[in-house]
Design an enzyme around this catalytic site. Structure first.
Site, PDB file in Angstrom:
ATOM      1  N   GLU A 256       0.884  -1.174   0.000  1.00 50.21           N
ATOM      2  CA  GLU A 256       0.000   0.000   0.000  1.00 50.21           C
ATOM      3  C   GLU A 256       0.913   1.212   0.000  1.00 50.21           C
ATOM      4  OE1 GLU A 256      -3.152  -0.219  -0.221  1.00 50.21           O
ATOM      5  OE2 GLU A 256      -3.522  -2.296   0.343  1.00 50.21           O
ATOM      6  N   CYS A 295      -3.352   8.515   3.239  1.00 50.72           N
ATOM      7  CA  CYS A 295      -3.048   7.928   1.930  1.00 50.72           C
ATOM      8  C   CYS A 295      -4.219   8.114   0.967  1.00 50.72           C
ATOM      9  CB  CYS A 295      -2.751   6.445   2.096  1.00 50.72           C
ATOM     10  SG  CYS A 295      -4.012   5.575   3.031  1.00 50.72           S
TER      11      CYS A 295
END
Ligand code: NAP
Length: 515
Positions: A256, A295
């Protein structure tokens, strides 16, 4: 001062070598030291695999679900203390800290529910049985079984609680022990969570290992049936992808990483409408929540070319109301970025964007509230705009991991799709429109470049939680620049920590196994 150690092989260990100091990012005061130098990593991996793995595999899904529920409750009970630690070590406002800490307890509780529903079995079906010959009894059945290794979970600095919760919930429910390595700079919250779980005997022996401090030779120990789940920057991710175990042993790895998420305003949305306001609400929230260190935060705001001025002005108006400073002050609505290194990075990123776009907002000489003079890692909300972003490169290539976004004009839907796709793959983008044909065109045009799309219209604009919130029901992860990973998504999240095997044999045997 507190020294954060590691929890490995069933005991706490504080290194006596070199120490690193964790700071309060609003004041630069030290909050803890961290050291694990001298820890026997090989023994820690073996203990987790052998003791923790065996314990978890001996449990049914329902039994593992009880562990998750107890972990969720323990975190929730300690909530106030964890929120304070997140403010002290992460520069979080209370709202930001809740987002992280409640995200952890909520995700664990969600998976506890799923595990309870799976009941007293240890094998998970993957689809239905398929008849393989003339007779009805000889069938093929795909199933998931736990991998006989350890899940190494490496997390970023921005979500020390949720980052642990979302990975641990899936690993434990699937039957894998975890070794977690939080980012060093904000390890206080993650360490307290592990202390709670250990003090209260919540997780089985060996099911949790905490490795605090710099990674050192950590990744030399992975291999075989282990898995590595990483959240962080793309440079670290690239290094992990090249690990010998990944290359030669096909180590399973989930990444990720960075993401240039976008919001797209449809041409049908009228200025001042409910949907217009929802769009502005989501964008301004994403710029300021956790000081933009999410994010999933919106970095690029695509709007019809003739709306650039309106949107820029309306966003700037909202952002001017943000009070930046020490999150211990009640009036403060946005804290600092987490570290001095982040401050340098964010400032450098802003300079890169400034070279190609119009600076709308972001007074460098601003005064943060309640912080000692000259101290703290503060960045004001920063906004750029461009009516013709075709020639810009940095905005589509560089993630500024702070309170910063760019408003970019588009000519037509195809132009918006092309522009968003220049980000090279993202975790999430959002579309605001009441035009169903347009929304479908955006979904088709953008779907393959994303892990998630949030499509908001006037009917649901008061109900949505916005694109920045990761819910365990839907997958989290994105292709390309975002790392190519996939986490969560209900039971899908267990697949990474399980091995899928095709069983061929007697239908009734498999029915009994899966009952
Ligand atoms: P980072 O510098 O890559 O660090 C991430 C983690 O990797 C930290 O725990 C770090 O430990 C560890 N690490 C560093 N070098 C390592 C090595 N050689 N071996 C093993 N582990 C190593 O990233 P960050 O600055 O913490 O995080 C910011 C980035 O994360 C942003 O780009 C953001 O987009 C991304 N992010 C993505 C998601 C997502 O879900 N996609 C979520 C949050 C953040 P130390 O702290 O000890 O160096």
């Amino acid at each position: 001062m507190k020294v954060l150690g590691s929890y490995a092989s069933g005991e706490w260990f504080v290194g006596n070598g070199k120490r690193q100091t964790l700071l309060n990012p609003a004041t630069e005061e030290p909050v803890a030291d961290i050291s694990s130098e001298g820890l026997d990593l090989a023994a820690a991996f073996t203990f987790a695999r052998e003791v923790g793995g065996a314990e978890l595999r001996s449990m049914t899904f329902a039994h593992r679900a009880e562990v998750l529920l107890a972990a969720s409750r323990a975190i929730h009970k300690e909530r106030e203390h964890l929120l304070d630690l997140a403010t002290e070590n992460g520069g979080n406002t209370r709202g930001d800290a809740k987002f992280d800490v409640d995200g952890a307890s909520g995700t664990l509780a969600f998976y506890a529910n799923l595990g309870k529903e799976l009941g007293n079995k240890k094998v998970l079906a993957d689809g239905d049985a398929a008849q393989l010959s003339r007779g009805p009894r000889f069938v093929g059945q795909h199933v998931f079984v736990p991998r006989r290794g350890v899940a190494l979970l490496i997390n970023a600095f921005n979500f020390p609680a949720w980052g642990f919760g979302e990975k641990a919930a899936c690993a434990w429910l699937a039957g894998m022990p975890i070794i977690m390595k939080p980012a060093t700079s904000t390890a206080l919250v993650a360490t307290r969570i592990v202390e709670l779980l250990v003090e209260q005997n919540i997780v089985p022996k060996g099911a949790i290992t905490l490795l605090n401090g710099p990674a050192g030779s950590l990744t030399d120990h992975v291999g075989g049936e282990d898995v590595l789940s990483f959240t962080g920057g793309s440079k670290t991710a690239a290094m992990l992808r090249a690990l010998p175990a990944v290359v030669s042993q096909s180590l399973r790895i989930n990444i990720e990483a960075d993401s240039l998420n976008a919001a797209v305003l449809g041409a049908d949305v009228e200025v001042g409408s409910d949907l217009w306001n929802a769009f502005l609400r989501d964008v301004s929230r994403d710029i300021t929540q956790k000081a933009g260190q999410k994010c999933t935060a919106i970095r690029r705001v695509f709007v019809p070319k003739d709306r650039v001025a309106d949107v820029t002005e309306a966003l700037a108006e909202r952002l001017r109301e943000v009070i930046v400073g020490n999150p211990k002050e009640d009036s403060v609505t946005m804290g600092p970025v987490a570290t001095a290194a982040q401050l340098v990075d964010v400032r450098a990123g802003i300079e890169r964007l400034a070279a190609e776009a119009t600076y709308v907002l972001g007074d460098k000489a601003f005064q943060p509230v309640g912080a000692p003079a000259g101290k703290g890692f503060f960045v004001p909300p920063t906004l750029f705009s461009s009516e013709d972003p075709g020639k810009q490169n940095a905005v589509h290539a560089h993630e500024v991991f702070g309170p910063c976004a760019s408003v970019l004009g588009y000519e037509n839907p195809e132009g918006a799709i092309t522009g968003v796709r220049r980000g090279g793959g993202a975790l999430v983008s959002s579309i605001y429109s009441d035009d169903r044909a347009l929304s479908t065109e955006f979904a088709l045009g953008l779907g393959s470049a994303h892990g998630r799309l949030v499509i908001t219209n006037a009917k649901i604009c008061e109900q949505t939680v916005g694109p920045g919130t990761v819910l365990p029901h839907s997958i989290h992860g994105g292709p390309g620049r975002a790392g190519g990973g996939e986490e969560l998504g209900g039971l899908r999240g267990l697949a990474f920590y399980s091995h899928r095997v095709a069983l061929q044999g007697d239908r009734t045997l498999f029915e009994a196994m899966l009952a």
